[in-house]
Design an enzyme around this catalytic site. Structure first.
Site, PDB file in Angstrom:
ATOM      1  N   ASP A   1       0.900  -0.967   0.183  1.00  0.00           N
ATOM      2  CA  ASP A   1       0.026   0.022  -0.361  1.00  0.00           C
ATOM      3  C   ASP A   1       0.678   1.263  -0.157  1.00  0.00           C
ATOM      4  OD1 ASP A   1      -2.728   0.577   0.399  1.00  0.00           O
ATOM      5  OD2 ASP A   1      -2.280   2.071   2.022  1.00  0.00           O
ATOM      6  N   THR A   2       0.618   2.257  -0.675  1.00  0.00           N
ATOM      7  CA  THR A   2       1.027   3.274  -0.904  1.00  0.00           C
ATOM      8  C   THR A   2       0.590   4.678  -0.602  1.00  0.00           C
ATOM      9  OG1 THR A   2       2.505   2.132  -2.154  1.00  0.00           O
ATOM     10  CG2 THR A   2       2.881   5.207  -2.443  1.00  0.00           C
TER      11      THR A   2
END
Length: 193
Positions: free
Chosen positions: A77-78
């Site tokens: 996840d960013t």
């Protein structure tokens, strides 16, 4: 390379074309497995780098019940972090424009949390990159949003696209982390398995 991974069936749990491209660049055989509607919420007590690592672990936990022995699941996840606030994926054109206006002329961080999971263990880490944006005009921002439609990108931008060419003054840390997967760090972690 990475002959130690032959004992695993590697699964990338992502719909992101950028993550697929980066994984393919490692020369590792993998398959894509995605689940609909994986929860990406997080406790309000988390800040900065804690957030994407928590979400990457939550994504992995959603897959655990359908994993088989010998599988190695990679989730990620960013987020974009500006002035103590998360800039996630914009809901629409207007929100994308507003996000880029906020980023214009400022330094922000990109955090990517990555989780490696098997049926027996789980390991996670976060990579950080600092990105300094140039001052962007409203015309430049609207041109980018209308042409590239960055609604699937944290912070409403892809560093590998036009906005990165004209708007990024400097980067400290991994370029690929900003694309959504800190591939060098992932390679290092995979070598240790």
């Amino acid at each position: 390379m990475l002959n130690n991974l032959k004992k695993f069936k590697i699964i990338l749990a992502s719909n992101s074309p950028r993550r697929k491209e980066l994984m393919s660049g490692l020369g590792v055989d993998y398959i894509i497995r995605t689940l609909p509607d994986v929860d990406e919420t997080y406790p309000d007590t988390l800040v900065g780098a804690e957030i994407p690592e928590f979400i990457a672990r939550e994504k992995a936990d959603a897959y655990r019940q359908i994993m088989e022995p010998g599988e190695l699941l990679i989730t990620a996840d960013t987020i974009v972090w500006l002035d103590g606030t998360v800039l996630g994926k914009p809901k629409d054109r207007q929100e994308a424009i507003e996000m880029l206006q906020q980023l214009s002329g400022k330094l922000h961080q990109v955090f990517t949390g990555v989780c490696l999971t098997t049926t027996e263990w789980q390991k996670s880490f976060t990579a950080t990159s600092d990105v300094l944006f140039a001052e962007l005009t409203d015309d430049e921002i609207e041109y980018y949003v209308d042409r590239y439609k960055p609604m699937d990108k944290a912070g409403a931008y892809g560093v590998q696209e036009w906005i990165g060419y004209v708007g990024v003054n400097s980067i400290s840390g991994s370029f690929y982390n900003i694309m959504g997967l800190p591939i060098q760090r992932l390679y290092t972690e995979l070598k240790r398995l």
